[in-house]
Scaffold this active site. Sequence first.
Site, PDB file in Angstrom:
ATOM      1  N   TYR A  16       0.795  -1.232   0.000  1.00  0.00           N
ATOM      2  CA  TYR A  16       0.000   0.000   0.000  1.00  0.00           C
ATOM      3  C   TYR A  16       0.827   1.281   0.000  1.00  0.00           C
ATOM      4  O   TYR A  16       0.283   2.374   0.040  1.00  0.00           O
ATOM      5  CB  TYR A  16      -0.922   0.014   1.229  1.00  0.00           C
ATOM      6  CG  TYR A  16      -1.853  -1.158   1.238  1.00  0.00           C
ATOM      7  CD1 TYR A  16      -2.926  -1.220   0.354  1.00  0.00           C
ATOM      8  CD2 TYR A  16      -1.641  -2.240   2.085  1.00  0.00           C
ATOM      9  CE1 TYR A  16      -3.763  -2.318   0.318  1.00  0.00           C
ATOM     10  CE2 TYR A  16      -2.472  -3.346   2.060  1.00  0.00           C
ATOM     11  CZ  TYR A  16      -3.532  -3.375   1.177  1.00  0.00           C
ATOM     12  OH  TYR A  16      -4.350  -4.463   1.143  1.00  0.00           O
ATOM     13  N   ASP A  18       2.860   2.790  -2.214  1.00  0.00           N
ATOM     14  CA  ASP A  18       2.850   3.694  -3.370  1.00  0.00           C
ATOM     15  C   ASP A  18       1.573   4.537  -3.363  1.00  0.00           C
ATOM     16  O   ASP A  18       1.626   5.764  -3.461  1.00  0.00           O
ATOM     17  CB  ASP A  18       2.931   2.878  -4.669  1.00  0.00           C
ATOM     18  CG  ASP A  18       4.096   1.912  -4.640  1.00  0.00           C
ATOM     19  OD1 ASP A  18       5.228   2.354  -4.825  1.00  0.00           O
ATOM     20  OD2 ASP A  18       3.870   0.715  -4.390  1.00  0.00           O
ATOM     21  N   TYR A 196       5.588  -7.092   7.713  1.00  0.00           N
ATOM     22  CA  TYR A 196       5.543  -8.147   6.700  1.00  0.00           C
ATOM     23  C   TYR A 196       5.612  -9.478   7.453  1.00  0.00           C
ATOM     24  O   TYR A 196       5.737  -9.489   8.687  1.00  0.00           O
ATOM     25  CB  TYR A 196       6.728  -8.010   5.738  1.00  0.00           C
ATOM     26  CG  TYR A 196       6.803  -6.645   5.080  1.00  0.00           C
ATOM     27  CD1 TYR A 196       5.812  -6.245   4.183  1.00  0.00           C
ATOM     28  CD2 TYR A 196       7.839  -5.764   5.360  1.00  0.00           C
ATOM     29  CE1 TYR A 196       5.862  -4.985   3.583  1.00  0.00           C
ATOM     30  CE2 TYR A 196       7.900  -4.505   4.763  1.00  0.00           C
ATOM     31  CZ  TYR A 196       6.912  -4.127   3.877  1.00  0.00           C
ATOM     32  OH  TYR A 196       6.950  -2.887   3.300  1.00  0.00           O
ATOM     33  N   GLN A 253      -6.695   6.189   6.355  1.00  0.00           N
ATOM     34  CA  GLN A 253      -5.404   6.751   6.779  1.00  0.00           C
ATOM     35  C   GLN A 253      -5.527   7.656   8.006  1.00  0.00           C
ATOM     36  O   GLN A 253      -4.616   7.690   8.834  1.00  0.00           O
ATOM     37  CB  GLN A 253      -4.759   7.511   5.621  1.00  0.00           C
ATOM     38  CG  GLN A 253      -4.119   6.584   4.593  1.00  0.00           C
ATOM     39  CD  GLN A 253      -3.335   7.340   3.540  1.00  0.00           C
ATOM     40  OE1 GLN A 253      -3.729   8.421   3.124  1.00  0.00           O
ATOM     41  NE2 GLN A 253      -2.230   6.767   3.089  1.00  0.00           N
ATOM     42  N   ARG A 269       6.082  -0.436   8.845  1.00  0.00           N
ATOM     43  CA  ARG A 269       6.850  -1.083   7.779  1.00  0.00           C
ATOM     44  C   ARG A 269       6.942  -0.127   6.586  1.00  0.00           C
ATOM     45  O   ARG A 269       6.328   0.959   6.595  1.00  0.00           O
ATOM     46  CB  ARG A 269       6.161  -2.388   7.379  1.00  0.00           C
ATOM     47  CG  ARG A 269       4.896  -2.171   6.589  1.00  0.00           C
ATOM     48  CD  ARG A 269       4.196  -3.484   6.216  1.00  0.00           C
ATOM     49  NE  ARG A 269       3.335  -3.283   5.061  1.00  0.00           N
ATOM     50  CZ  ARG A 269       2.422  -4.144   4.654  1.00  0.00           C
ATOM     51  NH1 ARG A 269       2.200  -5.257   5.321  1.00  0.00           N
ATOM     52  NH2 ARG A 269       1.697  -3.898   3.567  1.00  0.00           N
ATOM     53  N   GLU A 271       7.276   2.508   3.870  1.00  0.00           N
ATOM     54  CA  GLU A 271       7.674   3.915   3.826  1.00  0.00           C
ATOM     55  C   GLU A 271       6.677   4.838   4.527  1.00  0.00           C
ATOM     56  O   GLU A 271       7.032   5.603   5.418  1.00  0.00           O
ATOM     57  CB  GLU A 271       7.831   4.348   2.358  1.00  0.00           C
ATOM     58  CG  GLU A 271       8.165   5.827   2.215  1.00  0.00           C
ATOM     59  CD  GLU A 271       8.721   6.199   0.857  1.00  0.00           C
ATOM     60  OE1 GLU A 271       9.420   5.390   0.238  1.00  0.00           O
ATOM     61  OE2 GLU A 271       8.461   7.341   0.431  1.00  0.00           O
ATOM     62  N   ASP A 272       5.416   4.743   4.140  1.00  0.00           N
ATOM     63  CA  ASP A 272       4.475   5.742   4.650  1.00  0.00           C
ATOM     64  C   ASP A 272       4.165   5.544   6.134  1.00  0.00           C
ATOM     65  O   ASP A 272       4.154   6.512   6.905  1.00  0.00           O
ATOM     66  CB  ASP A 272       3.194   5.715   3.811  1.00  0.00           C
ATOM     67  CG  ASP A 272       2.298   6.893   4.152  1.00  0.00           C
ATOM     68  OD1 ASP A 272       2.780   8.032   4.085  1.00  0.00           O
ATOM     69  OD2 ASP A 272       1.136   6.669   4.516  1.00  0.00           O
ATOM     70  N   SER A 273       3.916   4.302   6.548  1.00  0.00           N
ATOM     71  CA  SER A 273       3.613   4.093   7.981  1.00  0.00           C
ATOM     72  C   SER A 273       4.846   4.415   8.825  1.00  0.00           C
ATOM     73  O   SER A 273       4.731   4.876   9.973  1.00  0.00           O
ATOM     74  CB  SER A 273       3.132   2.659   8.240  1.00  0.00           C
ATOM     75  OG  SER A 273       4.083   1.709   7.807  1.00  0.00           O
TER      76      SER A 273
HETATM   77  O1  TRH Z   1       2.349  -1.287   2.333  1.00  0.00           O
HETATM   78  P1  TRH Z   1       3.797  -1.040   2.517  1.00  0.00           P
HETATM   79  O2  TRH Z   1       4.592  -2.203   2.812  1.00  0.00           O
HETATM   80  O3  TRH Z   1       4.358  -0.317   1.249  1.00  0.00           O
HETATM   81  C1  TRH Z   1       5.594  -0.622   0.662  1.00  0.00           C
HETATM   82  C2  TRH Z   1       6.576   0.456   0.838  1.00  0.00           C
HETATM   83  O4  TRH Z   1       6.067   1.698   0.525  1.00  0.00           O
HETATM   84  C3  TRH Z   1       7.805   0.181   0.004  1.00  0.00           C
HETATM   85  O5  TRH Z   1       8.734   1.212   0.137  1.00  0.00           O
HETATM   86  C4  TRH Z   1       7.384   0.049  -1.417  1.00  0.00           C
HETATM   87  O6  TRH Z   1       8.446  -0.201  -2.219  1.00  0.00           O
HETATM   88  C5  TRH Z   1       6.403  -1.074  -1.500  1.00  0.00           C
HETATM   89  O7  TRH Z   1       5.283  -0.794  -0.683  1.00  0.00           O
HETATM   90  C6  TRH Z   1       5.953  -1.288  -2.898  1.00  0.00           C
HETATM   91  O8  TRH Z   1       3.978  -0.015   3.752  1.00  0.00           O
HETATM   92  P2  TRH Z   1       3.686   1.542   3.871  1.00  0.00           P
HETATM   93  O9  TRH Z   1       4.580   2.330   2.996  1.00  0.00           O
HETATM   94  O10 TRH Z   1       3.694   1.843   5.269  1.00  0.00           O
HETATM   95  O11 TRH Z   1       2.209   1.729   3.334  1.00  0.00           O
HETATM   96  C7  TRH Z   1       1.091   1.312   4.043  1.00  0.00           C
HETATM   97  C8  TRH Z   1      -0.028   2.314   3.869  1.00  0.00           C
HETATM   98  O12 TRH Z   1      -1.221   1.795   4.392  1.00  0.00           O
HETATM   99  C9  TRH Z   1       0.235   3.615   4.612  1.00  0.00           C
HETATM  100  O13 TRH Z   1      -0.256   4.702   3.858  1.00  0.00           O
HETATM  101  C10 TRH Z   1      -0.587   3.456   5.888  1.00  0.00           C
HETATM  102  C11 TRH Z   1      -1.758   2.712   5.347  1.00  0.00           C
HETATM  103  N1  TRH Z   1      -2.572   1.964   6.290  1.00  0.00           N
HETATM  104  C12 TRH Z   1      -3.871   2.355   6.479  1.00  0.00           C
HETATM  105  O14 TRH Z   1      -4.307   3.369   5.900  1.00  0.00           O
HETATM  106  N2  TRH Z   1      -4.673   1.618   7.314  1.00  0.00           N
HETATM  107  C13 TRH Z   1      -4.220   0.525   7.976  1.00  0.00           C
HETATM  108  O15 TRH Z   1      -5.003  -0.106   8.721  1.00  0.00           O
HETATM  109  C14 TRH Z   1      -2.860   0.154   7.786  1.00  0.00           C
HETATM  110  C15 TRH Z   1      -2.321  -1.048   8.524  1.00  0.00           C
HETATM  111  C16 TRH Z   1      -2.065   0.875   6.934  1.00  0.00           C
END
Ligand code: TRH
Length: 390
Positions: A16, A18, A196, A253, A269, A271-273
């Site tokens: 999620y 990107d 993960y 979010q 995990r 980037e965004d979280s």
């Molecule tokens: O989902 P991710 O593992 O995304 C990853 C990374 O961005 C990585 O760098 C990239 O290369 C890859 O994807 C393709 O983790 P991330 O970045 O934290 O994104 C999760 C998103 O989900 C973030 O915007 C928070 C959101 N989220 C919610 O909105 N509600 C939820 O309940 C949860 C658990 C997360």
Amino acid sequence: MSVTRCDIFCKVIDNYGDIGVCWRLARQLAAEQGLAVRLWVDDLASFARLAPALDASAAQQRLADLDICRWDGAAASATPADIVIEAFACDPPAAYVEAMAKRPRKPAWINLEYLSAEGWVEGSHGLPSPHPRLPLVKHFFFPGFTPATGGLIREKGLIDRLRAFQADAASQAAFWQRIAGQAPAAGALSISLFAYENAALPGLLDAWASGERNIFCAVTSGRHLPQVDAWLASRGAAGCGKLQLAFLPFLDQGDYDHLLAACALNFVRGEDSFVRAQWAGRPFVWHIYRQEEDWHRVKLDAFLHRYGASSGTAGMRALKDFWQAWERESDAGGQWPALLAALPELAAHAASWQQKLAEDTDLASKLLIFCQNLLECAAFPKAATGASGN
Ligand code: TRH
């Protein structure tokens, strides 16, 4: 004066992150910078999990004061905007790029890169990349942790809103009831878990269940979930001991931000979280996204160093050991007592880190200044003095 139009292109690679970054940025550019934003996304079903109001079957829709378009054939024939942002080198359609080149005033074309704390980011932020064939220049825009980078996404008033929530026990209690149907028991340490798959997770859950401290773990929806379920099933009569588990749905979010703010420790995990945990101002554990040939370890160490983990204090040693164990998927349970003991020091550090980061200009503001400079250069090439626009 006409409203500046902005197209953001997003391909959902996996997970999620990107779309999480693009959705935040799109809303902020529309709401705070007054841009007319179109967000092109190739996977609306994944997007809909973060934004439940989204209709994943609609080719085009209006949500949060911006246009959301399915990135399909229609994107190629769209009229290019003044600012074109491709997230993570996702390549806008070739015909769209040709149309960009035909505009009398060329759009400001940005490749929004992944976040890293590594030192080279400052030198690469803002660099131009001329198109091999067309009269167009794309610029790299690197998020980062220092003023010489593109900064971090931070909505106006975010820190104040989160701090007010953290100071308001009644709002937190109502929040827990709404998202989890239960609240942490009095005195329990509240932890959110987003990760993960991780071979170290069952051992950590064992450590939580058998430890001295009551722990309330809010288990988010994610790739770690089957392991938690399997652990729970394996416990049988032993039960969860000191551990209280709450399984959450995938939150939007805004609610996810509140979850991070409500917890005393967050496992995050990607980037965004990872960034949002820093805005929550609470200690956190980062499960970094794995890269080929273990390149992610360089990135992990760069952040640990920037975060002050090399300072040598007991708390920072515990943090570093735990993060590295979590990344290597080894004995996080064994490292847990040290991390638990370090939490008071780490909480104070997380608050001052949040404060320090918040002193830098946010990413959307820097991005707009950068693009405005590029657009001015395009309009008045002789008068232009360069587009540093940090
Ligand atoms: O989902 P991710 O593992 O995304 C990853 C990374 O961005 C990585 O760098 C990239 O290369 C890859 O994807 C393709 O983790 P991330 O970045 O934290 O994104 C999760 C998103 O989900 C973030 O915007 C928070 C959101 N989220 C919610 O909105 N509600 C939820 O309940 C949860 C658990 C997360």
